[in-house]
Each structure stands twice: as structure tokens, then as C-alpha cells.
Design a protein around this motif. Structure first.
Motif, PDB file in Angstrom:
ATOM      1  N   GLY C   8     -14.528  29.567 -20.271  1.00 18.71           N
ATOM      2  CA  GLY C   8     -15.009  28.642 -21.333  1.00 18.71           C
ATOM      3  C   GLY C   8     -15.657  29.337 -22.553  1.00 18.71           C
ATOM      4  O   GLY C   8     -16.332  30.160 -22.765  1.00 18.71           O
ATOM      5  N   ILE C  40     -11.987  25.682 -21.029  1.00 14.96           N
ATOM      6  CA  ILE C  40     -12.488  24.771 -21.905  1.00 14.96           C
ATOM      7  C   ILE C  40     -13.199  25.167 -23.043  1.00 14.96           C
ATOM      8  O   ILE C  40     -13.725  26.351 -23.047  1.00 14.96           O
ATOM      9  CB  ILE C  40     -13.649  23.907 -20.948  1.00 14.96           C
ATOM     10  N   ARG C  60      -9.331  21.632 -21.152  1.00 11.50           N
ATOM     11  CA  ARG C  60     -10.539  20.696 -21.574  1.00 11.50           C
ATOM     12  C   ARG C  60     -11.153  21.097 -22.900  1.00 11.50           C
ATOM     13  O   ARG C  60     -11.003  22.301 -23.454  1.00 11.50           O
ATOM     14  CB  ARG C  60     -11.421  20.454 -20.463  1.00 11.50           C
ATOM     15  N   THR C  62     -14.657  19.947 -25.185  1.00 10.51           N
ATOM     16  CA  THR C  62     -16.241  19.244 -25.181  1.00 10.51           C
ATOM     17  C   THR C  62     -16.862  19.629 -26.747  1.00 10.51           C
ATOM     18  O   THR C  62     -16.600  20.692 -27.115  1.00 10.51           O
ATOM     19  CB  THR C  62     -17.089  19.711 -24.116  1.00 10.51           C
ATOM     20  N   ASP C  67     -22.114  20.780 -21.498  1.00 12.95           N
ATOM     21  CA  ASP C  67     -21.302  20.456 -20.506  1.00 12.95           C
ATOM     22  C   ASP C  67     -20.166  21.762 -20.150  1.00 12.95           C
ATOM     23  O   ASP C  67     -19.879  21.945 -18.889  1.00 12.95           O
ATOM     24  CB  ASP C  67     -20.090  19.525 -21.370  1.00 12.95           C
ATOM     25  N   LEU C  68     -19.906  22.648 -21.149  1.00 13.62           N
ATOM     26  CA  LEU C  68     -19.265  23.814 -20.640  1.00 13.62           C
ATOM     27  C   LEU C  68     -19.837  24.608 -19.842  1.00 13.62           C
ATOM     28  O   LEU C  68     -19.345  25.149 -18.834  1.00 13.62           O
ATOM     29  CB  LEU C  68     -18.919  24.306 -21.951  1.00 13.62           C
ATOM     30  N   ASN C  70     -22.191  23.706 -17.668  1.00 15.49           N
ATOM     31  CA  ASN C  70     -22.204  23.040 -16.539  1.00 15.49           C
ATOM     32  C   ASN C  70     -20.907  22.868 -15.707  1.00 15.49           C
ATOM     33  O   ASN C  70     -20.927  22.354 -14.777  1.00 15.49           O
ATOM     34  CB  ASN C  70     -23.071  21.614 -16.654  1.00 15.49           C
ATOM     35  N   ASP C  71     -19.800  23.253 -16.491  1.00 18.21           N
ATOM     36  CA  ASP C  71     -18.559  22.739 -15.853  1.00 18.21           C
ATOM     37  C   ASP C  71     -18.348  23.811 -14.625  1.00 18.21           C
ATOM     38  O   ASP C  71     -18.297  24.930 -14.697  1.00 18.21           O
ATOM     39  CB  ASP C  71     -17.492  23.215 -16.599  1.00 18.21           C
ATOM     40  N   VAL C  74     -15.824  26.941 -14.674  1.00 23.13           N
ATOM     41  CA  VAL C  74     -15.910  27.865 -15.416  1.00 23.13           C
ATOM     42  C   VAL C  74     -16.486  29.226 -14.776  1.00 23.13           C
ATOM     43  O   VAL C  74     -17.718  29.141 -14.112  1.00 23.13           O
ATOM     44  CB  VAL C  74     -16.810  27.626 -16.923  1.00 23.13           C
TER      45      VAL C  74
END
Lengths: 381, 381, 381, 381
Positions: C8, C40, C60, C62, C67-68, C70-71, C74
Motif C-alpha cells: 500500500g 492500494i 484499490r 482510498t 483505510d490503507l 487498516n487494510d 496490505v
């Protein structure tokens, strides 16, 4: 060192000045077998010869070059005049028993050059032609490395002598651009002759030639408000074979924008390569094929006291050597040649080869074919 | 950008890898009209093709190049094989309606190259030949400056492509040294073709040629304990005239000790000069004749975002661009050509000119004379 | 190789693009223990993140960097944002168990950098800081030669990182010129940090420092019609002692007219010297003291397959390597570090040293005295 | 030009030879207000002085330097001896009413230098110190460009004077390494003084200094089978502030492997930059900030007749100038100063500034602090 050698210089211009500087310098730089004396300066313009003779420290001066040649005190005559005058002056000098240094190119063509060499040899005098760039310690180092086999057998030579003093189409015509005064060869004779002499020095004689030349600016201001035709080439290219079998290319131009003193050579051998550029005149680039792949690359050797002649000028490597220093080496060679009765290089005879290559290039261009040097040599006999 | 272009690459070696890297990179570097897809990789060695297809991210793989050409998904075929295979593969690809990128030199001779161009034109597909050095932003800048008249009218071109990968006489023979696999021209075809294409790009078509080439090491280890003959030249020199009237010289060698990627060119115009050396690939040396005498000299322009294509790789001038970046530009050109239905350069047709110059050089050498390109063109008809 | 590592990237600007290009390239270049996946991309500008995510091939996107982080998909978070954001983002990432690559300089000061290193070590994740110039094969070669003792004991280091992107006094203010966003150190932090890291890499840790810095242009356009103060230095000079006893100097500038990527270093040893200039990034200049006086000089080693990492990009020496290729090497190092559970260099901890030297330089300037790194280290505890 | 100026030279070594060459050359090179005469050479070794006086063309010789100073014919005394002898000889010369050229550094410390300047001013004679590198036409061009504002306001100076003549730890001790004979400053005095003088010339006086120096090889062979201590530094680094506010760094070394004549300077202005390297002494690199982004870069100006003094040596740009030519310019300056009753630069007084910077660097190192030049100046009063 009580022996002296008396010099008479004909021509108080560019090269006359350079020779005078060198003759004033040489005894402080090199141990000599005899000290030079600035005997007499000749130039046809009275004001010039008076001022220059005083500035350079000549004992006497004349506006008549024949007086200089007939001056019994003179041992060596230096011919620093336009090309078309070389033959008459040099022949008169050798006839008078003088040793002669003549500026390059030696003459208008190989036939005349050969006659000059014949005359000098008959008279038993020493001669030298002013191919000064070959006197550079860097060139001597290149020669030394080649002779020692450090780069193996020579397989390729690329030489250039590019300048841009005529890139401006409105630069006026001069004697250099006239066939009768400078030969049918322009950059080919005036500039390429330097790099042909260098090729000869480093790689041996050239065997055959194909060439083409061009006049870029067909006419130029004649200095009187009109235009005059340009009668010889602005740029030239040659492919050559050396007698050794090596391949080469030679290029010269007087309209090569940005190249001020673009005498360069790259000599490729089977085990290494040398590269030189006169615009960085105190260094030689060397590639040694024996270096391992991870530690190879061109090495920039700064010329220093470990190399020929440099240490006489300066004890510090990389401190620098200049144009006039090469002329000083020339004068040393001439003095030692005369005083020591040793061979001087390049003699008139050596310079005939350069003239033959120039003539072969002219013929190649005219007849659009390869021309052997042997073909021209035969015709000279 | 939902459009995609599907690539099939034949040959998983040196250039196959370079193309694959570039295709994986190009969409992140440039805005594209269509995204490339690494469709299928062909190589006759099963282990190699499997490993490489995986590493490079190809969807499919094959040991039979005809499968690739017949694969309906494939839009563009890249031919990254030894020269003697180009014609058959490219013709098959265009017959199948595929666009084609082919590695240089295009074919064994101008006749075959011309037939390939005919076939492609008949099929109405896009073609490109991999003269990657002309894609360098520095070369594009040179072209831009010449076109804008910044150096005036071109009067001289000197180009070299020197390497030393065969300087060791014990380096084994390979397909590149065999007439049937790589043509009668060695360095002349493999290396000089790059600089001939560059000359064409920068100065326009060449009109006539005189040349000579040499094999330095006549035989080499055959890899089976014996020796095999070397069948094409190790080094070559050409003098050329451009159709514009400009004079030029071209030189190539695969035995030039120390030169690793010695593609250099110096383009002299009436008002300035450009100089480039691929070993310092992210810069162009420029001399502007309009600068005053006290403030003139070659200027080292570091390539940056103010120049063509560089800014897509990096926003910082002088941060550096590499070999694979040129291939990425090539892929961008091909993708945009195919997606945008625009011309792609150099096409098979453009490359016929390079092949003609190579053939003219071979004939010049064989017959020891100047050879006009027109003479060979006539024979092709 | 079925293993993958999901990346990410926070920040779609300059470095975000460079990382994306590299991640798209790295698997075709290097054999890898795991293939990277562009998972992401985060950027707060919706249009930008959409366009870039598509162009770079992210799965993806964002506008919210959290968000990244917490993805769950990743594995590695790349922080490519202005300096003042590094600490929060990196700490959040390591708290989420992610490995982190963070752009340089690591943080606003050594205290924060140290806290980041502590957090990462506590979390047991891998970290790397983007000092990309140390990944250059030429730098790796320099390191290799030094380690092997090829230049003897290091006695002197001179490093510069000079650019001129702010030489124009009317170039607008940006986050880099603001203390709160980029630290009290300007060129000292943004640029000198690269060469301090290089000094550390090649010569070991620095022990004490004296320094001075200057703001040349005190205010600049604020982009809203007014002027804003420049809050950190435009140029800086340091004298340093290495822990080894070697002496050194470091210099950086963002107003050094003409220097585009002037990261240079000269490392002098008792038996030789290395010199590097990033503007000629694919070569290293080497002087070997063991060469004889008549055959010595700096050698220009063109980087090739005989040197670290180069051969994976290209098999031809001197064909060229570019800026993005160094980033590709960085990504390879990160992937192998994560996949192979090996050490990654330079980690957050390694980068604390660079931050300490920057802070010591700031204090030296403020207090006009020599400052020991140990003094600052003690205060961190 | 019937006026003459009679020179006496003390010391027949390195610099004595250089001065002699220059005095033999200068009248052929430059138009002069008076011609130099090589009057008398002094050296304590009888054989040496006899041989050298003859070679250089001196009228007389002596082994007692006081004879030279008392010789009524002598107008100018040149002091070419080790540093510790300068003060006594120069003071004796000025007391005898002679003009004096003294080799650099002027004396063992600023106090003595100041006393020498006082004595000369009281005697009303002309003095010069042999900082020859500032006489280089390239340095004069740099000065001219700076003065004309071509690079804007100076903001940074980086100067080096690196050589490697003592890199070999077994090179024997000499007077240069002894405090009593050459001062507590080694490379700092012998070499850095050149670049400090250049900084002064180009950027004005230095205001304060921080410095550190090191002895790398603590003892060396004493030439009698034992070892002797090295008493002054092998390498040194300074950060300086100029009175103008510009920042600078200065570096010198006598153990910098590979640097033979590494006197370099980079002068950064708000609108451009100059760079010079004495190893390529006939060129100046210039960056003009006013060039457009797509056509900018450092320009290599080859020195020619459009620049100061060069045209007197040679009419061709780039043909080359060497170390001894700078000495010739020095001699021209001295002759014109004496004959024309004009100021000579750098005088003993000018050289006191260089001595103060050296002394400030020594104190900075001893006391580990910034030292103002004003602090030392006050102490001299």
C-alpha cells in the motif's frame, strides 16, 4: 656548453613568435649541447621586423630573407612563412649550407616536398618540419606505450584535426584558402597534415587512401569590398590502410563549430586503447585490456616527470604544459640534432610521406577511387 | 483506457527480457491510449520459457513460435531472435494480421528487409524496428534542435558504435559471427546499423558510401574444442554523403578495447555543433556559434523534464535515465501507434534505408569503389 | 514464487510514482522470493488517486490513508508524503503490524526518528528509509572496494548534495521551506541527509560535527499574491569526524546554480581514492595508489554486469542505468527483507544516525561550536 | 624599452628555475616597459649555483645571498627558498632598497608576514608573493566575470588544493614537515594558502573560520636510517564566512591519492556558477542561470585570445597554456609594477590576509571554536 648555434628566422608572425619564445626559453629548460643564439630575424614589413627583433632579442634584422640566408653567422634557418614560399627559401638555405626548420605543411605538394628533401640530403644538412603536436610529452608517451607493446598490435586509428576559425562565412579570404599559395588542399593540407604525421609517428606509414573533401563556403570577402573564391577544402574525410594492415580514419575541418584545437586520436590495439585530445593536452587516456572486468575503464594519466621531457619544465605532475612548451621541445630536438650530429625527426624526408597522403587524398577525391601511396611514389621517381 | 493491447514476444533472451521489463513499466510511466498485456512468451527451450514467462508475468507460454503468431488474442508480435529468423517470423506475423516490433538489424540484407516492408504494408499492419538509441530523450532533443535550425545547416556527421565484447581473441564464436545467421556484415550490421539509423534520423538519407571492413581475429573457439571461422567483420569504416550534401563518417567495432557502449555522434552545422556519447546517455553537448568569442564553449545539457519524454520517468533534471527506459519509450511508441492508428518510427520501410547503406558498404568494400544507394534501390525493384 | 507481498502506498506524487514504477518492474528484473502486488494507493485528492491508481495498476484506492493501514491485505506500507506526516503514518502502520518503507528524511528530528525506530522494533516489523542513492550499483561497488581494503584506510570523505531548484528567488514557498512541515533544517535535512547516509554507509558513523547554514532568499511568493518567510536553510556546510578518526566535509544546497543532481563523494584512503558524481550515475572513478608513477591516474569504471545488481537490468556494460532503477533495487531489498526475513538497510534505526548528524549540525550552528553525536544520543535516552 | 630591470634570484631549486625560465621568456611574450636582466643567482651549493647560473643565463653567481642583496646592480630580489628563510632575506632586501618577489607562503605566521609588509612599505619598495595560480588567464576570467556581475551575488565558495606527493608513508621527511622550517601548518600553509589567496581574490576577505587538520603519517624516514616526527598537518578542512556574508569551504591535502594538482574552486552566485580545476588549467566551466531550462548546463570555455593575457602566448584558443606561462605572467606583473610604478598584486600586505586565515585555522583547531580574523588582526597591532 660554450658551443652556440645561431638561428635566423624568416617570418615574424604567429610561428616566428613561437619559435622566438622557445629559443629564449630552451636553455633554461633543458640541458643542451649548445646554446641557441637569436641571430637574425627577417620580415618584409620594416616596422614589424624592427619591433619584433627588439622584443624577441635578435641581434640583427632584415627585410630581405636572402640576406638572412647569406649571413655567414647563421647556422639554422627557420622558415615561418606561408606554404608557397617554403620551397624556394628552404632550397636556398640548404644550398647555403644551413640546417633548416620549416613550418608545416612542408610544401604545396609531394613532388616539391620530395625535391626539398633531395636538396637537403645532397647538402648534408639537418632538416625538421614543424609538426609540433608530435612533440607533446603525451604523444611521446603514446609512442612509448605502443612501441613497448602495451596495447598489443595496432588494429585501428582514428584521428581528427578540427578547428572552427573559418566557421563564420563572412571571415575574409586569406592565403590559406588559395590554391597557388596553400595548395589545392585546404583543411586537408593545413590541418589534416598534423594528424597524418601523428598517425605516421604512432602507427607507421599509410599504404592507401580513399577520401572526400568539401568547400562549405564557396566565396568570402576579399577585404576590398568584393568577394573572392575559396579554392580549397573546408573539411575532409579519409579512410586509410596502414602498411601494417591496420585500418584508420582521418578527419579535418576548419569550419567545425566549437572545436578550437580538436586534434584527437584514438589508437586501438588488440590489448588496449589510447585516446588523446589536444584541448586537454597534458593527459593521455589509456585502457588496459588486462584489467579485470570489474576494475576496467579508461584511465586518465596526467603527464608528469615520469613521462618524456615534462620534468624539465616542471617537477609537479599535472601542473600543466602549454603550446609553447611543445615548440621548446622542437627547438631542443633541432639544437641537439645539429650540435650532436644526430638524426632529427620529422625531417623533410619524413614529411614527404605526409605530403604523399595529402596528394593521394586529392587524387582519390578527383577520381573517386582508392589510391595507393606507392602509385604516387613511383611517379615521383 | 479500458482498451488493451496484447503482446506476444518471441525470444526470452537479452532483448526479450528488456521488452518485458518495459511492458511491465510503461503504463506507470506514460499516459497511454491502451494498456499493454503480456500475453504470451515463446522460446524453444522449455525450462527457459517457463521460468521467464513466470518472472515476467506472461499469461501463457510456448516453445513453438508459430503458436504465438496464431494466437488470436495477440495484437503485437515482438521478434527478439537472431537476425536470420526475423524474416520468416515477421512475415508470418504480418500474414496473420499482427503488428510487429522486430529487433535490429531487420534482416540479413536489404532485399529481404524490403520484402518484409512490402508484406507489412500489404497487410496494413504497424511495424517498428528496435533502434532503441534513437528513442533516448537526448537523441530526441538533438533532432528537435536540428529541426528548429539551432545549429544551422548540417555540414558534417561523425558517428561511431564501438564496443569491445569480442576483443578477446579467445571469446567463442556465436551466431553473430556467421554469415548465414547474421549476414556478411558483422560489426557493420550488428552495430553500425544503430548509428546509420541515427544518422538517417538526424541528417536525412544517405546517398552514397565508400567503406572498408576487417576481420581482426579470423577464427575463434567453436565451443566444442575446435576452432570456427569468423565470417564477418570485426571493425568497419565508412565515408558517406547525405542526400542533403553533408559529408559524414561512420565507424563501428566489436573489438574496440575499452569502448563498452561507444555509440557517439557529432553533428556539425553552420551555426553550431551537437555531441553525444551513449556512455553518458543522459546528456547532450551543445556548441552555439552565436555565443561571443569570450563566452563560448560546449555546454553540457543534462536531460530533464524540459526535454522530450524524460519528465514521465522523473521530475528531476540529471537524476538519470537508463537503457531500459529507452525501451519503455519504444513500447510507448508502439502502443500509441497501434492504439492511435498513428505512424510508428522507424518502420520496416524506414529500416530498409539502413539495410541499403550496409549493403552498399559491403559492395564498396568488395569492389573498392563508391556505391550509390540509388544503384541498390534500383536493383530491388 | 507463489508467495506475494501486498503493497500500500500513501502519496501519489513524485515518490509514489517512482515506487509504483519500481514495483511494476522489479519482478521482471530480479529473481524474487515473493512477487509484489500493488494493493492500494492512498492520496487525499480524489481525482488524483483515481487516475494514478488506474495508471499504476493498483487494485484499490482510498483518500483516507488510515483505510490503507487498516487494510488486512496490505503487508508493506510505503510512506511517500511530506516529512511532517511520516511519524504519525509510520507509527500507525507498525502498530497495525505492517512493514514500512518511509521516504527520507525519516522525521522532523532525531527524537521522533528514534521513537519511530523504537515503535518498529517493538512491533517486530521490517523498516526501510528511502535513501535511494546508496542503492546505486556504483555506490555498492564503492562499498565493496572499501570493505575489501582496495583503497586502504579511509582518511578523508568529501560529500556534496547540491541542486538548484530554488535558485530563482521568485520560486514559490512550499512545505519543504517550512519548519513545521520539513524541520528547522532545509537543504541540511532534505538534501544533506542523502550524503550523510552515504557517508555512514561508506565510512561508518560520524562522531562530531561543526556546521553552518544560511537562508539565501529570506522570503518567497506564497502563491496567494503575498510573500512567505523561508524558515530553513538554503545551503549548509559541515566538517565532521568519523568514529574511525577520518576527517570529512559535507555540503548541501538547493540554490547551487547549475547543479541538478550534484550528489558527489570523494573517499580518500591511504592507498587510493574513489570519486562519484550522481550526474554521471553509471560510473565510478578510481585511483589505485599501487599503479606506477608513469601509469597512474583516475580510472573511469563504467558499471556493468561485473558489478552488484547491474546485470539484472542489462547485460551490457555502460549501456546505462537510471534513477528508477535504483528504486527498483530498493524494492527488491524490501521484498527480500520481508519475504526472506532478512535485515533491510537502511532501517529506521540506521536512519536515526543521519537524523542525529542533522540535529548536531543545527545545534552547532546555533551554539557556534563542535557538537558530539554522543551528546545528542545521551539526550535521547 | 632601453630601460632594464635587473633580477637577483636566491635559491636555484624548483621555483628558482621557474622564475629563470619566465624571465628568459617574458620579453618575447609581452610588450614590456622594461626588459628584465638575469643579474645574479644565489645558492649555497657551489656546484649547483655554477651549473644553474650558466644554464639560466645569469651574469653572476654567488653562494652568499647577502652578496646578492648588496649588489648595487640588482633591482628586484626573488626569494625562492624554504619558508623559514623568507623573513630575514626579504627584510634584508627591502632594507637595501630592493623590490622583492617572495615565494609563498610569505612567512611562518601572520605576525612575521605583517612585519615584512611593514618593512616593505616603510622602504617604499614593490613586493609580490608567488601565488601563481591566480595569474592563470582562467582565474583572471573568473575574476572578470564575477566583477561584471555575470553570476550575480556570490553566495558560496568551495576551494580545494589537494596533492598526493606525501601519500606514501615511507616518503622521507623534509623541511616542509617541520614546524621550525615551515610552520605549525602543513598542507594548511603550503597548499591551502594558494586556495585561500584565490578565495580572497575572487570573493573578497574572509571574516571568520572554523577548521580541523590531521597528521596522517606521524613519522617518516629521516634519510639517515631512522624516523623523524612529522610536525604539521597532512590534510585540513575549513568552513569560512566571507566579509560579504558568503559561506565557503576550503580543503587541502598532501596525501590525497590521485590528486596531482587538485586546486579547484566552485564559486556559486545568485545567477550562475563558475568551476575551475587546475588539472585542466586552460578552461573554465560556467553555468549561466539565465539560460532557459531546456538549454542550460555548464559550458566549458576554453581559454583563448579573447581572455586576459592568453593571446600574448598564442593566438589559437584551446592550444594550451602551461605552468611556466603563469610564472611568466607573474614576472610581467612585477616588471610592469616596478617599471611603471604601479601596484603589484598580491603584495606582502595582501598576503598577510592569507596568513591570518591560516593562523585563525590553527587557533580554531587548537581551541575547537570559530575564530574571527578581526581577533587576530587586533593582536597584531
Amino acid at each position: 656548453m660554450s658551443k652556440t648555434i645561431n638561428f635566423g628566422i624568416i617570418g615574424a608572425g604567429y610561428m616566428g613568435k613561437a619559435y622566438s619564445i622557445a629559443l629564449n626559453t630552451v636553455a633554461s629548460v633543458f640541458p643542451l649541447s649548445a646554446n641557441p643564439v637569436l641571430g637574425i630575424l627577417a620580415d618584409e614589413i620594416p616596422d614589424v621586423v624592427e619591433a619584433k627583433a627588439k622584443a624577441y632579442g635578435f641581434q640583427r634584422r632584415t627585410t630581405n630573407w636572402r640576406d638572412l640566408i647569406n649571413d655567414p653567422a647563421v647556422d639554422v634557418v627557420a622558415v615561418c612563412t606561408p606554404t608557397f614560399l617554403h620551397e624556394e627559401m628552404a632550397k636556398a638555405a640548404v644550398a647555403a649550407g644551413k640546417h633548416v626548420i620549416c613550418e608545416k605543411p612542408l610544401s604545396l605538394n609531394a613532388r616539391n616536398a620530395s625535391a626539398m628533401a633531395d636538396a637537403a640530403e645532397k647538402a648534408g644538412v639537418k632538416t625538421m618540419v614543424g609538426y609540433c603536436y608530435a612533440k607533446n610529452p603525451a604523444a611521446q608517451l603514446a609512442k612509448e606505450m605502443i612501441t613497448a607493446g602495451e596495447i598489443g598490435d595496432i588494429i585501428h586509428f582514428r584521428g581528427t584535426h578540427n578547428e572552427d576559425f573559418l566557421m563564420d562565412p563572412e571571415a575574409p579570404v586569406s592565403w590559406r584558402l588559395k590554391e597557388a599559395l596553400a595548395s589545392k588542399a585546404g583543411a586537408l593540407s593545413d590541418l589534416a597534415s598534423h594528424i597524418i604525421n601523428m598517425a605516421h609517428y604512432l602507427c607507421g606509414p599509410i599504404a592507401d587512401v580513399v577520401a572526400d573533401s568539401q568547400i562549405i563556403h564557396k566565396s568570402r570577402p576579399d577585404g576590398k569590398g568584393g568577394r573572392a573564391a575559396v579554392e580549397n577544402d573546408d573539411q575532409t574525410n579519409l579512410i586509410v590502410h596502414f602498411a601494417s594492415g591496420a585500418l584508420g580514419s582521418i578527419e579535418a575541418s576548419r569550419v567545425a563549430a566549437g572545436r578550437k584545437m580538436g586534434l584527437t586520436y584514438e589508437v586501438v590495439g588488440t590489448r588496449g586503447t589510447l585516446y588523446f585530445d589536444q584541448e586537454a593536452m597534458a593527459e593521455l587516456q589509456v585502457y588496459k585490456g588486462s584489467d579485470p572486468a570489474a576494475r576496467c575503464g579508461f584511465q586518465r594519466i596526467l603527464i608528469g616527470p615520469a613521462h618524456p621531457d615534462y620534468g624539465s619544465f616542471c617537477l609537479g605532475t599535472g601542473h600543466g604544459i602549454g603550446y609553447n612548451d611543445m615548440i621548446t621541445i622542437e627547438m631542443r630536438d633541432m639544437i641537439e640534432g645539429v650540435a650532436g650530429n644526430r638524426a632529427v625527426w620529422p625531417s623533410f624526408r619524413d614529411a614527404v610521406h605526409t605530403a604523399l597522403v595529402v596528394d593521394a587524398a586529392l587524387r582519390s577525391q578527383a577520381e573517386r577511387r582508392w589510391v595507393g601511396i606507392g602509385e604516387l611514389e613511383t611517379e615521383l621517381k
